[in-house]
Design a protein around this motif. Structure first.
Motif, PDB file in Angstrom:
ATOM      1  N   ASN A 167       0.806  -1.225   0.000  1.00 39.85           N
ATOM      2  CA  ASN A 167       0.000   0.000   0.000  1.00 39.85           C
ATOM      3  C   ASN A 167       0.838   1.273   0.000  1.00 39.85           C
ATOM      4  O   ASN A 167       0.299   2.369  -0.172  1.00 39.85           O
ATOM      5  N   LEU A 168       2.140   1.128   0.193  1.00 39.96           N
ATOM      6  CA  LEU A 168       2.991   2.308   0.366  1.00 39.96           C
ATOM      7  C   LEU A 168       3.089   3.118  -0.927  1.00 39.96           C
ATOM      8  O   LEU A 168       3.369   2.575  -1.992  1.00 39.96           O
ATOM      9  N   LYS A 169       2.878   4.424  -0.791  1.00 38.63           N
ATOM     10  CA  LYS A 169       2.942   5.321  -1.937  1.00 38.63           C
ATOM     11  C   LYS A 169       3.960   6.441  -1.749  1.00 38.63           C
ATOM     12  O   LYS A 169       4.405   7.048  -2.721  1.00 38.63           O
ATOM     13  N   LEU A 170       4.315   6.738  -0.491  1.00 36.94           N
ATOM     14  CA  LEU A 170       5.168   7.897  -0.227  1.00 36.94           C
ATOM     15  C   LEU A 170       6.075   7.652   0.972  1.00 36.94           C
ATOM     16  O   LEU A 170       5.632   7.108   1.988  1.00 36.94           O
ATOM     17  N   VAL A 171       7.341   8.086   0.840  1.00 35.08           N
ATOM     18  CA  VAL A 171       8.260   8.181   1.968  1.00 35.08           C
ATOM     19  C   VAL A 171       8.642   9.649   2.074  1.00 35.08           C
ATOM     20  O   VAL A 171       9.141  10.235   1.100  1.00 35.08           O
ATOM     21  N   SER A 172       8.413  10.250   3.231  1.00 34.10           N
ATOM     22  CA  SER A 172       8.651  11.683   3.396  1.00 34.10           C
ATOM     23  C   SER A 172       9.559  11.940   4.587  1.00 34.10           C
ATOM     24  O   SER A 172       9.405  11.326   5.645  1.00 34.10           O
ATOM     25  N   GLN A 173      10.503  12.858   4.401  1.00 40.92           N
ATOM     26  CA  GLN A 173      11.396  13.248   5.483  1.00 40.92           C
ATOM     27  C   GLN A 173      12.052  14.577   5.114  1.00 40.92           C
ATOM     28  O   GLN A 173      11.727  15.181   4.088  1.00 40.92           O
ATOM     29  N   ASN A 174      13.002  15.004   5.933  1.00 37.69           N
ATOM     30  CA  ASN A 174      13.788  16.208   5.649  1.00 37.69           C
ATOM     31  C   ASN A 174      15.254  15.823   5.577  1.00 37.69           C
ATOM     32  O   ASN A 174      15.726  15.023   6.380  1.00 37.69           O
ATOM     33  N   GLY A 175      15.974  16.355   4.598  1.00 37.34           N
ATOM     34  CA  GLY A 175      17.418  16.127   4.523  1.00 37.34           C
ATOM     35  C   GLY A 175      17.826  15.083   3.504  1.00 37.34           C
ATOM     36  O   GLY A 175      17.043  14.655   2.661  1.00 37.34           O
ATOM     37  N   HIS A 176      19.084  14.668   3.617  1.00 39.67           N
ATOM     38  CA  HIS A 176      19.666  13.727   2.664  1.00 39.67           C
ATOM     39  C   HIS A 176      19.094  12.323   2.864  1.00 39.67           C
ATOM     40  O   HIS A 176      18.591  11.975   3.944  1.00 39.67           O
ATOM     41  N   VAL A 177      19.208  11.484   1.825  1.00 42.70           N
ATOM     42  CA  VAL A 177      18.521  10.191   1.835  1.00 42.70           C
ATOM     43  C   VAL A 177      19.458   8.999   1.567  1.00 42.70           C
ATOM     44  O   VAL A 177      19.126   8.110   0.778  1.00 42.70           O
ATOM     45  N   PRO A 178      20.625   8.930   2.207  1.00 47.91           N
ATOM     46  CA  PRO A 178      21.518   7.795   1.943  1.00 47.91           C
ATOM     47  C   PRO A 178      20.964   6.460   2.420  1.00 47.91           C
ATOM     48  O   PRO A 178      21.407   5.403   1.972  1.00 47.91           O
ATOM     49  N   HIS A 179      19.983   6.491   3.315  1.00 43.89           N
ATOM     50  CA  HIS A 179      19.392   5.285   3.888  1.00 43.89           C
ATOM     51  C   HIS A 179      18.180   4.794   3.108  1.00 43.89           C
ATOM     52  O   HIS A 179      17.580   3.790   3.473  1.00 43.89           O
TER      53      HIS A 179
END
Length: 336
Positions: free
Chosen positions: A76-88
């Motif tokens: 069901n996942l459509k979005l991953v949201s956060q602030n900053g860089h995304v090396p993970h």
């Protein structure tokens, strides 16, 4: 949220202090179904079960890894949201599964980290935590600390944070010495600050040496036993950047050998660190804190505020700060 905006099932991970619901920005998610998890979980099976129905994940920094093993089990996942860089975050895996990744890369410096760096320096140089603990046991003045005025502050990495730490050092009356890549040296010289003649000189002359480098393939393990062995027995090494900048085990060995004499560390190779028998935690000359540099309410309002804005924009069909735009081009992209 208007009546026309879809209601999303949102999972917020790794809210260690259970603080998110107390933030002003949390009101931005009003009308959505929000679940908050306060513990740290690395087990993919547990995460997959918890997040099975989630439409959107909200992350804080790199606390949870989002990769193929996890995304493939979240239909069901459509979005991953956060602030900053995304090396993970595995952007390719997210794209394959039609999951949009939104993360604002702002130019706002982490002022709380700069402040915390100086908190560690003062606490370590003047033995504040030890003396406070001793006083509670009825012991009065058991150590003699070192002041900052006239001593040399070494800044390894003269970027946004390093330059701010350096300017505060000037206010304390410290002598500055800068080292890093050519860009750092050029910026320091442009501000009229002294740069070391060599890496060896930098480590040998610094009384307080503070690391302000971004972790990448070039900087991982950049500092080794030979560098640390050059430091004074009275010197303090401060790391509020990333533990992996130093070769594994090198700092523990160096502190046991007395060069440098002390370390103040806010970052570890594996976080969260919950093992009280970790070698660094057992050393009396290591002041260790649980990655608190960025953990400050205004900073949380900023970071989570950006993440929640991205969720709201996605729900309205106008995603922002997208890192994998190919998802938007997919013919069968699932609309929220």
């Amino acid at each position: 949220m208007t009546d026309l905006t879809p209601r999303l099932r949102i999972a917020i991970l790794d809210d260690y202090q259970d603080v998110v619901r107390t933030l002003d920005c949390f009101s931005k998610l009003r009308g959505h179904e929000v679940t908050i998890w306060n513990d740290a979980v690395a087990d993919v099976d547990v995460l997959a079960e918890r997040l099975a129905t989630a439409d959107a994940l909200v992350l804080l920094r790199e606390r949870t890894k989002v990769d193929e093993a996890l995304v493939s089990r979240l239909p069901n996942l459509k979005l991953v949201s956060q602030n900053g860089h995304v090396p993970h975050i595995d952007l390719a895996a997210c794209t394959r599964h039609g999951v949009l990744v939104s993360s604002a890369l702002t130019q706002r410096p982490s002022y709380p980290t700069v402040e915390f760096t100086w908190g560690l320096i003062l606490a370590a140089m003047r033995n504040i935590p030890l003396e406070s603990a001793e006083l509670r046991k009825g012991i009065w003045q058991s150590t003699v600390g070192l002041g900052l005025r006239g001593r040399t502050l070494g800044i390894y990495g003269f970027g946004r944070l390093g330059s701010m730490v350096a300017r505060i050092g000037v206010a304390f009356g410290m002598e500055l010495l800068v080292w890093g890549r050519q860009g750092s040296l050029d910026r320091a010289q442009k501000e009229g600050l002294p740069v070391a003649s060599s890496k060896e000189t930098f480590f040998a002359q610094s009384d307080v040496l503070s690391l302000h480098l971004r972790l990448n393939a070039e900087t991982a393990g950049l500092i080794g036993p030979a560098d640390l062995a050059l430091m004074k027995p009275s010197a303090l090494l401060v790391n509020t950047s990333r533990a992996e900048l130093i070769e594994p085990g090198a700092l523990v060995s160096a502190l046991r050998n007395g060069r440098p004499g002390k370390a103040a560390v806010d970052v570890f190779e594996h976080e969260p660190l919950t093992d009280p028998n970790h070698p660094l935690l057992l050393l009396p000359n290591a002041l260790c804190t649980p990655h608190l540099g960025y953990v400050e309410r205004d900073n949380y309002e900023f970071a989570y505020g950006n993440a929640f804005d991205q969720v709201v924009a996605f729900a309205k069909g106008t995603p922002i700060n997208v890192h994998n735009p190919d998802v938007l081009k997919q013919e069968h992209h699932n609309e929220p």
